[in-house]
Design an enzyme around this catalytic site. Structure first.
Site, PDB file in Angstrom:
ATOM      1  N   LYS A 112       0.844  -1.192   0.000  1.00  0.00           N
ATOM      2  CA  LYS A 112       0.000   0.000   0.000  1.00  0.00           C
ATOM      3  C   LYS A 112       0.887   1.252   0.000  1.00  0.00           C
ATOM      4  O   LYS A 112       0.649   2.190  -0.771  1.00  0.00           O
ATOM      5  CB  LYS A 112      -0.891  -0.033   1.251  1.00  0.00           C
ATOM      6  CG  LYS A 112      -2.061   0.902   1.215  1.00  0.00           C
ATOM      7  CD  LYS A 112      -3.232   0.300   0.504  1.00  0.00           C
ATOM      8  CE  LYS A 112      -4.453   1.186   0.601  1.00  0.00           C
ATOM      9  NZ  LYS A 112      -5.591   0.603  -0.070  1.00  0.00           N
ATOM     10  N   LYS A 195       0.378 -13.052 -11.284  1.00  0.00           N
ATOM     11  CA  LYS A 195      -0.455 -13.984 -10.544  1.00  0.00           C
ATOM     12  C   LYS A 195      -1.929 -13.712 -10.849  1.00  0.00           C
ATOM     13  O   LYS A 195      -2.330 -12.543 -10.914  1.00  0.00           O
ATOM     14  CB  LYS A 195      -0.177 -13.750  -9.054  1.00  0.00           C
ATOM     15  CG  LYS A 195      -0.923 -14.648  -8.117  1.00  0.00           C
ATOM     16  CD  LYS A 195      -0.850 -14.124  -6.686  1.00  0.00           C
ATOM     17  CE  LYS A 195      -2.068 -14.617  -5.948  1.00  0.00           C
ATOM     18  NZ  LYS A 195      -2.483 -13.900  -4.796  1.00  0.00           N
ATOM     19  N   LYS A 198      -8.355 -11.439  -8.838  1.00  0.00           N
ATOM     20  CA  LYS A 198      -9.584 -10.757  -9.257  1.00  0.00           C
ATOM     21  C   LYS A 198      -9.344  -9.269  -9.422  1.00  0.00           C
ATOM     22  O   LYS A 198      -9.900  -8.638 -10.310  1.00  0.00           O
ATOM     23  CB  LYS A 198     -10.723 -11.038  -8.286  1.00  0.00           C
ATOM     24  CG  LYS A 198     -10.419 -10.610  -6.866  1.00  0.00           C
ATOM     25  CD  LYS A 198     -11.394 -11.188  -5.883  1.00  0.00           C
ATOM     26  CE  LYS A 198     -10.939 -10.869  -4.480  1.00  0.00           C
ATOM     27  NZ  LYS A 198     -10.849 -12.015  -3.608  1.00  0.00           N
TER      28      LYS A 198
HETATM   29  P1  ADP Z   1      -7.240 -12.440  -5.275  1.00  0.00           P
HETATM   30  O1  ADP Z   1      -5.752 -12.360  -5.461  1.00  0.00           O
HETATM   31  O2  ADP Z   1      -7.938 -12.818  -6.519  1.00  0.00           O
HETATM   32  O3  ADP Z   1      -7.784 -11.187  -4.651  1.00  0.00           O
HETATM   33  P2  ADP Z   1      -7.487 -13.588  -2.698  1.00  0.00           P
HETATM   34  O4  ADP Z   1      -6.388 -12.714  -2.233  1.00  0.00           O
HETATM   35  O5  ADP Z   1      -8.871 -13.333  -2.224  1.00  0.00           O
HETATM   36  O6  ADP Z   1      -7.493 -13.627  -4.281  1.00  0.00           O
HETATM   37  O7  ADP Z   1      -7.061 -15.084  -2.395  1.00  0.00           O
HETATM   38  C1  ADP Z   1      -7.811 -16.043  -1.688  1.00  0.00           C
HETATM   39  C2  ADP Z   1      -7.015 -17.295  -1.574  1.00  0.00           C
HETATM   40  O8  ADP Z   1      -6.739 -17.863  -2.850  1.00  0.00           O
HETATM   41  C3  ADP Z   1      -5.655 -17.088  -0.910  1.00  0.00           C
HETATM   42  O9  ADP Z   1      -5.377 -18.180  -0.060  1.00  0.00           O
HETATM   43  C4  ADP Z   1      -4.693 -17.078  -2.042  1.00  0.00           C
HETATM   44  O10 ADP Z   1      -3.431 -17.534  -1.690  1.00  0.00           O
HETATM   45  C5  ADP Z   1      -5.351 -17.999  -3.040  1.00  0.00           C
HETATM   46  N1  ADP Z   1      -5.020 -17.499  -4.377  1.00  0.00           N
HETATM   47  C6  ADP Z   1      -5.501 -16.392  -4.954  1.00  0.00           C
HETATM   48  N2  ADP Z   1      -4.993 -16.213  -6.183  1.00  0.00           N
HETATM   49  C7  ADP Z   1      -4.159 -17.247  -6.384  1.00  0.00           C
HETATM   50  C8  ADP Z   1      -3.303 -17.640  -7.447  1.00  0.00           C
HETATM   51  N3  ADP Z   1      -3.225 -16.933  -8.572  1.00  0.00           N
HETATM   52  N4  ADP Z   1      -2.587 -18.753  -7.306  1.00  0.00           N
HETATM   53  C9  ADP Z   1      -2.672 -19.485  -6.186  1.00  0.00           C
HETATM   54  N5  ADP Z   1      -3.436 -19.183  -5.146  1.00  0.00           N
HETATM   55  C10 ADP Z   1      -4.175 -18.081  -5.219  1.00  0.00           C
END
Ligand code: ADP
Ligand code: TRP
Length: 330
Positions: A112, A195, A198
């Site tokens: 941030k 990576k 969303k």
């Molecule tokens: P985003 O990055 O889409 O906002 P979140 O941070 O809500 O997703 O992630 C929720 C869970 O899913 C976490 O445990 C995270 O490690 C896993 N996760 C999210 N994106 C990935 C990814 N591209 N590869 C592996 N695990 C992921």
């Protein structure tokens, strides 16, 4: 063995395949290996989502999606964070066993700041994010926390907080182990670069409608040096191959496809069509379960209520122990 994990329902976009292969799939399997708790961390989402309806809808949407993906309330305790008031209560106590310096080292806070936000503008909620997460975990005497790589640091600070608490007040909190899914730890996004996330818009949502899914898949970035389908391509530069592998596409057939791609005998569109079909086939049972459950609102409410009651049975016991340990019991 007691296992706990959670998801922040910070978006209305719903779960994507990064979430599924990075975490949910393993968690569904873990339900047979231990006593699992799983939470929809909607208090965590308050630091980025400011619209009440959005919070409400995201929370119930994620709750529903996890059920559809195989979180089984018969096997696990599945609940919503805000339904368990013992969590923020414990957080208040844990705030006194963590230092500002430790929290300043957290990626979330540093990211941030790197985005040119002054420290004065960062909410205390964001700064406190790891302490809230520590409360989620430490309240339930958890042995293992399976998460994606990005959450590892948060579990490490949870361990540190538990150790500090125990040093000060006696052996009350269980220091959990973190478990990272190595093979599938970082699912690449549809840009083939970053990576899947969303917030980056490079995700493939599991429950999106077919038309949207098709559009998403057709937009996947592939080997940019390949102009015509007859040009030789590098499968390593086409993330569709990794997705096909994740979706259990037949290994031998996949190797043949890679070979054809190298030789310029198959176009990107053909591969994407296969990916689309495979995706729908792989997720069909989950997508069907989702439609069925979404139509049964009373069942969803009952499951949510029952989950929080079971979670609170454990939570209230820990809180009693913690209160006694630090001298705030009645
Ligand atoms: P985003 O990055 O889409 O906002 P979140 O941070 O809500 O997703 O992630 C929720 C869970 O899913 C976490 O445990 C995270 O490690 C896993 N996760 C999210 N994106 C990935 C990814 N591209 N590869 C592996 N695990 C992921
Ligand atoms: N912070 C996690 C994330 O952003 C979600 C989460 C909240 C969590 N509480 C948790 C994960 C407890 C594991 C254990 O993805």
């Amino acid at each position: 063995m007691r296992i706990l994990s959670g998801i922040n329902p910070s978006s209305s976009k719903g779960l994507h395949i990064g979430n599924y292969f990075g975490m949910v799939k393993r968690f569904v399997e873990l339900q047979t290996e231990g006593e699992c708790l799983f939470l929809v961390a909607n208090l965590h989402s308050l630091n980025t989502v400011y619209t009440p309806d959005e919070i409400r809808n995201n929370t119930s949407a994620i709750f529903l999606q996890y059920l559809a993906l195989g979180i089984d309330p018969q096997k696990s305790i599945f609940f919503v964070e805000s339904d368990v008031p013992e969590i923020p209560y414990l957080q208040t106590i844990l705030n006194n066993v963590v230092t500002v310096a430790e929290l300043k080292r957290m990626h979330g806070y540093k990211d941030k700041l790197a985005h040119e936000v002054s420290p004065d503008e960062i909410s205390a909620g964001l700064f406190e994010y790891p302490v809230l997460m520590a409360a989620d975990i430490l309240l339930f005497d958890v042995d293992l926390v399976p998460v994606g790589e990005d959450q590892k640091q948060h579990v490490e600070i949870t361990r540190e907080i538990a150790r500090t608490f125990n040093n000060r007040f006696g052996n009350v909190l269980t220091v959990p182990e973190v478990k990272i899914q190595k093979e599938t730890a970082r699912i690449l996004g549809t840009d083939g670069q970053r990576k899947m996330s969303k917030s980056l818009g490079n995700d493939l949502p599991i429950f999106g409608n077919e038309k949207e899914l098709y559009t998403h898949i057709m937009r996947i970035t592939t080997d940019p040096s390949r102009i015509r389908p007859t040009d030789p391509g590098d499968p390593a530069k086409n993330v569709c191959f990794s997705y096909l592998q994740l979706l259990d596409f037949d290994a031998q057939q996949l190797e043949e496809l890679r070979e054809q791609y190298r030789e310029g005998k198959i176009g990107d569109v053909a591969i994407k069509e296969m990916l689309y079909e495979k995706f729908l086939h792989y997720f069909k049972p989950y997508r069907d379960a989702h439609v069925e459950l979404a139509a049964d609102v009373p069942k969803l409410s009952a499951l949510r209520k029952a989950g929080s009651e079971r979670a609170r049975e454990i939570a209230t016991k820990t809180i009693s122990k913690v209160q006694r340990a630090c001298g705030i019991n009645a």
